[in-house]
Design a protein around this motif. Structure first.
Motif, mmCIF file in Angstrom:
data_model
loop_
_atom_site.group_PDB
_atom_site.id
_atom_site.type_symbol
_atom_site.label_atom_id
_atom_site.label_comp_id
_atom_site.label_asym_id
_atom_site.label_seq_id
_atom_site.Cartn_x
_atom_site.Cartn_y
_atom_site.Cartn_z
ATOM 1 N N ASP A 75 0.920 -1.213 0.087
ATOM 2 C CA ASP A 75 -0.001 0.048 -0.133
ATOM 3 C C ASP A 75 0.907 1.244 0.235
ATOM 4 O O ASP A 75 0.592 2.207 -0.593
ATOM 5 C CB ASP A 75 -0.933 0.089 1.289
ATOM 6 C CG ASP A 75 -1.934 -1.220 1.121
ATOM 7 O OD1 ASP A 75 -2.060 -1.944 -0.128
ATOM 8 O OD2 ASP A 75 -2.741 -1.445 2.240
ATOM 9 N N ALA A 78 2.501 1.821 -3.388
ATOM 10 C CA ALA A 78 1.549 2.329 -4.354
ATOM 11 C C ALA A 78 1.220 3.748 -4.290
ATOM 12 O O ALA A 78 0.509 4.195 -5.378
ATOM 13 C CB ALA A 78 0.127 1.513 -4.250
ATOM 14 N N ALA B 103 -0.299 8.362 -7.696
ATOM 15 C CA ALA B 103 -0.236 6.557 -7.582
ATOM 16 C C ALA B 103 0.874 6.155 -8.581
ATOM 17 O O ALA B 103 1.350 6.414 -9.502
ATOM 18 C CB ALA B 103 -1.466 6.046 -8.084
ATOM 19 N N ALA B 104 1.597 4.933 -7.988
ATOM 20 C CA ALA B 104 2.859 4.386 -8.570
ATOM 21 C C ALA B 104 2.234 3.974 -10.092
ATOM 22 O O ALA B 104 2.983 4.181 -11.179
ATOM 23 C CB ALA B 104 3.346 3.244 -7.838
ATOM 24 N N GLY B 171 -3.669 3.680 -2.828
ATOM 25 C CA GLY B 171 -3.647 3.706 -4.483
ATOM 26 C C GLY B 171 -4.209 2.445 -4.992
ATOM 27 O O GLY B 171 -3.667 1.803 -5.838
ATOM 28 N N ASP B 206 -3.168 -6.319 -9.765
ATOM 29 C CA ASP B 206 -2.268 -6.684 -8.862
ATOM 30 C C ASP B 206 -0.842 -6.267 -9.436
ATOM 31 O O ASP B 206 0.162 -5.706 -8.915
ATOM 32 C CB ASP B 206 -2.140 -7.867 -8.204
ATOM 33 C CG ASP B 206 -3.362 -8.278 -7.369
ATOM 34 O OD1 ASP B 206 -3.718 -6.927 -6.764
ATOM 35 O OD2 ASP B 206 -3.482 -9.062 -6.891
ATOM 36 N N GLY B 209 0.729 -2.764 -9.914
ATOM 37 C CA GLY B 209 1.125 -2.027 -8.602
ATOM 38 C C GLY B 209 0.266 -0.983 -8.111
ATOM 39 O O GLY B 209 0.579 -0.162 -7.128
ATOM 40 N N PHE B 210 -0.961 -1.439 -8.182
ATOM 41 C CA PHE B 210 -1.908 -0.574 -7.260
ATOM 42 C C PHE B 210 -1.857 -1.265 -5.916
ATOM 43 O O PHE B 210 -1.521 -2.468 -5.618
ATOM 44 C CB PHE B 210 -3.315 -0.922 -8.012
ATOM 45 C CG PHE B 210 -3.766 -0.157 -9.327
ATOM 46 C CD1 PHE B 210 -3.838 1.073 -9.182
ATOM 47 C CD2 PHE B 210 -3.570 -0.769 -10.568
ATOM 48 C CE1 PHE B 210 -3.873 1.857 -10.307
ATOM 49 C CE2 PHE B 210 -3.936 -0.260 -11.680
ATOM 50 C CZ PHE B 210 -4.080 1.327 -11.611
ATOM 51 N N GLY B 211 -2.285 -0.366 -4.841
ATOM 52 C CA GLY B 211 -2.264 -1.184 -3.538
ATOM 53 C C GLY B 211 -3.708 -2.071 -3.246
ATOM 54 O O GLY B 211 -4.385 -2.155 -4.088
#
Ligand code: HEM
Ligand code: FES
Lengths: 207, 246
Positions: A75, A78, B103-104, B171, B206, B209-211
């Motif tokens: 988290d 991200a 967000a990444a 994110g 996933d 790279g979303f949280g």
């Protein structure tokens, strides 16, 4: 997170109810503690049931902690760049899950040293939980540690139960209110039940 | 209206960025937020400066192209898109912070523009039905119960703007993904690919790279289309069901 959390939650309910034995005097409490060690006899040996529960709990705590660590790493990764205009988000219980969990974990260590092994207990006499409980709650630090930890547990459960229900797919628009209410009631009843013991010793109701 | 804007400026994906302060005047309360930025950009161009880059297309709240974090809130203080946010929701003399989605998985391309192709790849992973194309089929050919049609439609409203990811403290793209999973999953046309859809879309989500979702609920609060938070639980249900049958 959800499965191990709910397993620990079931244990906490049983633990809280068991603690209330303290209000029926030393014989009831100590007898109950003794009985816990005899569950399953003669199929199981003395204390075997207790050790099975302990291993189950240890596994749950470790898996819960490891998943919390992995989830948190993900988290945080991200959202590498934070917003310049920070805004307070979500409820207090939701925002304190990580640190609250760490506080509860540290508390569990203290708790085991206090009332299971007796290492840090002012009395620490095995087989006499009633007297050990009174001894702990006759100290200011014992009261402080337990009260803070129980408030942390309550907050953790308030968000945790609701969150676990969603993770396991039990959430729906129609059930949202019922699930929130269940989470709040569980958190409140558990916190109040656990807190009643130190408060009773502090006020002299139990001595 | 006269406003002070603090806007994230970043010349390209590699270069470092910073918040820059600008003053704008003669802003009408009837302007949209994007029209207000247009006014700023006209002034910047006249001064020989680079205008602020931001995504936009329909400007009527239906395409999902626009999106920026205004005073810490995705799409600003109202539940709508930035293009449909009007300046009457601000007061004369206000200072407004404007930042890109953070967000990444949404790297900044320039200023307020981010690359949202991660969403396209999630859709490519399963957000479609394998149906023969051609002319529109006869409406009675595939009956759909009214409650299912309503559920599907409520989720089909997602415009893929990315506000859910921008608002989520982690994110996470769970609300976006759940919208498409629930939309197609509740229709007979989506049934043949129901299991692979949710598994593949979640895998892709996933991989981007979303949280993870911690049920903070910020996504549903920010969503301009009102996709509800329990949609995430419905997707988890679909995911568990598909995992059991795999
Ligand atoms: C080892 C100490 C602990 C740590 C570090 C910890 C940490 C966490 C974290 C980070 C989460 C995820 C937060 C979120 O989803 O927003 C969580 C969830 C949860 N925790 Fe704990 N916690 C601990 C102890 C406990 C205890 C003692 C219980 C027992 C009641 C518990 C019950 C739960 C539940 C039910 C969830 C929800 C799971 C889900 O969201 O799917 N936790 N915990
Ligand atoms: S420009 Fe299309 S939704 Fe805002």
């Amino acid at each position: 997170m959800a499965v191990t959390g709910l397993a620990m939650l079931l244990y906490l309910i049983a633990h809280m109810l068991g603690n209330l034995k303290v209000f029926f005097g030393p014989d009831e409490m100590n007898g109950y503690a003794h009985w816990l060690r005899t569950i399953g006899e003669p199929v199981l040996h003395h204390e075997w049931f207790l050790w099975i529960v302990r291993f189950g709990l240890l596994a749950a705590v470790v898996l819960h902690g490891v998943s919390a660590y992995q989830l948190s790493r993900r988290d945080l990764a991200a959202r590498p760049v934070k917003y310049a205009h920070a805004r307070r988000r979500a409820s207090y219980a939701t925002r304190t899950m990580r640190w609250g969990g760490v506080i509860v974990a540290l508390f569990v260590v203290w708790h085991l040293l206090d009332l299971t092994t007796g290492t840090v207990n002012p009395r620490g006499e095995s087989g006499h939980p009633y007297e050990n409980i009174v001894a702990t709650f006759d100290t200011w630090y014992g009261d402080t540690i337990y009260i803070v930890a129980m408030l942390a547990v309550g907050l953790h459960i308030r968000h945790g139960f609701w969150s676990a229900a969603q993770t396991l797919g039990a959430g729906s628009p129609g059930r949202a209110r019922a699930l929130k209410a269940t989470a709040n009631i569980l958190a409140l009843v558990l916190t109040a039940g656990f807190l009643s013991v130190p408060l009773a010793v502090m006020t002299g109701v139990v001595s | 209206m006269r406003l002070t804007l603090r806007i994230w400026r970043q010349p390209d994906a590699e270069a470092p960025g910073a918040m820059r302060t600008y003053e704008v005047e003669d802003i009408s309360p009837d302007m949209s937020f994007l029209e207000m930025l247009d006014t700023l950009n006209e002034a910047l161009i006249l001064q020989g400066e680079e205008p602020v880059a931001f995504d936009h297309d329909c400007r009527e709240g239906i395409c999902g192209a626009c999106g920026m974090v205004i005073n810490g809130q995705a799409h600003g203080p109202e539940r709508t898109t930035a293009c449909q946010l009007h300046m009457r929701h601000f007061a004369d003399g206000d200072t407004i912070d404007v930042e890109p989605w953070r967000a990444a998985a949404f790297p900044v391309v320039r200023d307020l523009m981010v690359d949202r192709s991660a969403f396209d790849r999630i859709i490519e992973a399963g957000g479609y039905v394998t149906a023969p194309t051609g002319s529109a089929p006869e409406a009675h050919a595939t009956p759909v119960p009214k409650p299912d049609a309503d559920t599907a439609f409520a989720h089909a409203e997602c415009i893929g703007c990315g506000a859910c990811v921008a608002a989520c403290p982690n994110g996470s793209a769970m609300l976006f993904t759940s919208a498409k999973v629930n939309h197609l999953g509740s229709l007979p046309q989506g049934a043949p690919e129901r299991d692979t859809r949710v598994l593949d879309m979640v895998d892709q989500m996933d991989a981007e790279g979303f949280g993870g979702c911690t049920l903070a609920g910020e996504c549903a609060t920010a969503c301009p289309k009102g996709i509800p938070l329990p949609s995430i639980s419905a997707m988890n249900r679909e995911f568990l069901r598909a995992s059991r049958r795999r």
